[in-house]
Design an enzyme around this catalytic site. Structure first.
Site, PDB file in Angstrom:
ATOM      1  N   THR A 119       0.840  -1.191   0.000  1.00 44.31           N
ATOM      2  CA  THR A 119       0.000   0.000   0.000  1.00 44.31           C
ATOM      3  C   THR A 119       0.880   1.248   0.000  1.00 44.31           C
ATOM      4  OG1 THR A 119      -1.656  -1.234   1.239  1.00 44.31           O
ATOM      5  CG2 THR A 119      -1.866   1.136   1.328  1.00 44.31           C
ATOM      6  N   GLU A 168      -3.221  -4.392  -2.359  1.00 39.14           N
ATOM      7  CA  GLU A 168      -3.241  -5.366  -1.274  1.00 39.14           C
ATOM      8  C   GLU A 168      -1.845  -5.889  -1.001  1.00 39.14           C
ATOM      9  OE1 GLU A 168      -4.243  -8.595   1.507  1.00 39.14           O
ATOM     10  OE2 GLU A 168      -3.234  -8.832  -0.400  1.00 39.14           O
TER      11      GLU A 168
END
Length: 573
Positions: A390, A410
């Site tokens: 992220t 993710e």
């Protein structure tokens, strides 16, 4: 939230005790600055910062620049975010004082079932296998969320926001040391065919730091997106390729063109609560803003403000408050369209005081149980595991508008599957899917059209008059609320400069685990924590990537996490 409401919240905050004096500073971060300039871009890669600055200099708004930053991050930091993933956007409008949330969390396809990530025998797949399957990819939400936010807050035409990223994709960029570490990493996606092919030279040698990488396919995709808008992604020329790649072996997914066509981002009101002399605004569920607010409220019930970074009792309080917060967050937070999330109950003053009263003199060996706030349902015990891949960035424009964005694919490189020069997410592995506890009863269980719980917590700080005072956020999977909370403690409780607050050692206490940067705590602090039942172990997953700004004495103070490669820039007048 209307400015009048924010002013009232800020007034309540003023009744809190004054900020404690700044105590011993941690090692200086790689980047820090203060400036009288009004506009600023802070992001995880210099080229992303440059792209945002270029748009601001063309007369663009903070949101215009945010679109450009995201487009560039998808090229130069593809292990962390991209147009094949999701994003949560916090926007502040200076003219109205309103703060708005745009939730572009990925969604499960209509054909998703609770056993989506099971093997042929009905057993949950090992995570290392599940992440690489076609079933792991949720309907991407970043493009839709940025398009929706741009319609509300943009000044420039959408098709003028991609020029820098298109040019850089064609000309190429140099592999940074951090990207090189991921290319040569030991996690499953590093060995995925698309990842290996993309990050290898003509002879098949994996690229190293300093090597030039071009991505003409991504440039072509951005041209289509620039001209066709979000429709090109969700119901246009990019749609069939996205669906087809998720349907490739192993374990083809169930996503269809209809899933993309039906996807809609959510425009929502933030959750805002007083914090010291400020008001902290965060996104609602399925994001974890309620967890961050609860963590800060729990700490307000202690004497952490009278302590400092060299005091082991301060870290003990932070760890125990974190465990209580995670126990509640993990149990109750999910997609509110599918499960009742007791937000008001979790933040009620009486409930917070009762939970804070559980903090004793020594950490219990058993993990704390979730509480029973007012309005709480009875979900089954959670079974979610959230690795992190992220990024976070902040933009403020010359008119005082601001954007705080956490964005993700993710895990590192998402599912490891590439289409059109970008990686697809593996976001559906953020659901609870191990099956141990009757998964259908968990708040974060898989369901058609449902969004998995997100740890992303982009934050905005407002002053007593409802005006922008700061912005902050971090990547890090389930550790995000702890990372942001740590920085807020340093900034607002201990009066530290933002860069020093960001550089404080990380400690993530969740359940029975005390993960953290053990080597960055002083030995006497570690020894005192062990006496209190907390033995910090080197953390799992990626480090924090905190980026933010804070208005101090009329000047922007900015911080870019020294654990990554971020920086900031101020547009020329």
């Amino acid at each position: 939230m209307p400015a009048a409401s924010l002013r009232r919240l800020a007034a309540w905050a003023l009744s809190a005790t004054v900020l404690g004096a700044a105590l011993a500073a941690s090692p200086a971060p790689a980047s820090a600055h203060a400036s009288g300039e009004r506009a600023i871009v802070v992001a995880a890669h210099p080229l992303a910062v440059d792209a945002g600055v270029a748009v601001l200099q063309r007369g663009g708004s903070a949101m215009d620049a945010a679109v450009a930053v995201q487009a560039m991050l998808g090229l130069v930091e593809p292990q962390s975010s991209g147009i094949g993933g999701g994003a949560i956007i916090m926007a502040y409008a200076a003219d109205s004082g309103e703060t708005t949330v745009y939730i572009g969390r990925e969604a499960a396809p209509a054909a998703a079932i609770p056993a989506l990530l099971d093997d042929a025998r009905g057993n949950p797949l090992p995570r290392a296998e599940a992440m690489l399957t076609g079933r792991a990819t949720g309907v991407p939400g970043a493009v839709a969320a940025f398009a929706q936010a741009h319609r509300a807050h943009g000044k420039l035409a959408w098709n003028r926001l991609f020029d820098e990223s298109i040019a850089r994709a064609e000309a190429g960029f140099r592999i940074t040391p951090r990207l090189a570490r991921h290319i040569h990493g030991s996690f499953p996606q590093a060995a995925a065919p698309d990842v290996r092919a993309y990050f290898s030279d003509a002879s098949g040698r994996p690229l190293r730091s300093g090597d030039l990488l071009r991505n003409p396919a991504y440039a072509a995709t951005l041209r289509v997106l620039a001209e066709g808008g979000a429709d090109a992604f969700y119901r246009g020329p990019l749609t069939p390729a996205i669906v087809a790649r998720t349907r490739d072996a192993p374990m083809p997914g169930a996503m269809t063109a209809d899933d993309l066509d039906r996807y809609r981002p959510e425009r929502a009101s933030p959750l805002c609560r007083p914090l010291r002399r400020h008001v902290l605004c965060v996104p609602p569920p399925p994001a974890s803003g309620v967890g961050l607010l609860q963590l800060m409220a729990l700490l307000e019930a202690t004497d952490i403000d009278a302590r400092g970074p060299d005091d082991p009792q301060a870290w003990f309080l932070f760890a125990e408050a974190s465990r209580l917060m995670y126990a509640d967050r993990d149990h109750y937070v999910g997609d509110p369209r599918f499960t009742a999330v007791p937000v008001a109950g979790l933040l009620a003053p009486d409930y917070v005081r009762a939970r804070a009263g559980l903090i004793g003199a020594r950490a219990a060996a058993a993990p704390p149980a979730p509480g029973r706030p007012e309005g709480a349902p009875h979900p089954a015990p959670d079974a979610t595991d959230e690795p992190g891949g992220t990024s976070h960035f902040v933009v403020v424009d010359g008119d005082g508008n601001a954007v705080s964005v956490t964005t993700t694919v993710e895990s590192f490189f998402g599912s490891g599957r590439m289409v059109g020069g970008f990686f697809l997410n593996n976001q559906l592995t953020d659901f609870a899917w191990d099956g141990e506890h009757g998964r259908a009863g968990m708040a974060n269980a898989i369901a058609p059209g449902k969004r998995p719980r997100s740890s992303m917590t982009p934050a905005l700080l407002l002053d007593a008059d409802g005006r922008l005072a700061g912005a902050l956020g971090s990547p890090g999977g389930s550790a995000i609320p702890a990372y942001v909370g740590k920085a807020l403690v340093g900034l607002l409780h201990w009066g530290m400069p933002l860069p020093e607050a960001i550089a404080l050692p990380n400690l993530v206490a969740r359940g029975t685990r005390f993960d953290g940067e053990a080597g960055r705590f002083a030995p006497p602090v570690l020894a005192a924590l062990r006496e209190r039942g907390i033995d910090i172990r080197p953390g799992a997953g990626e480090d924090s990537g905190l980026h933010g700004v804070f208005l101090r004495d009329g000047r922007w103070e900015w911080g870019a996490d020294p654990r990554r490669e971020g920086t900031a820039a101020f547009p020329l007048r």
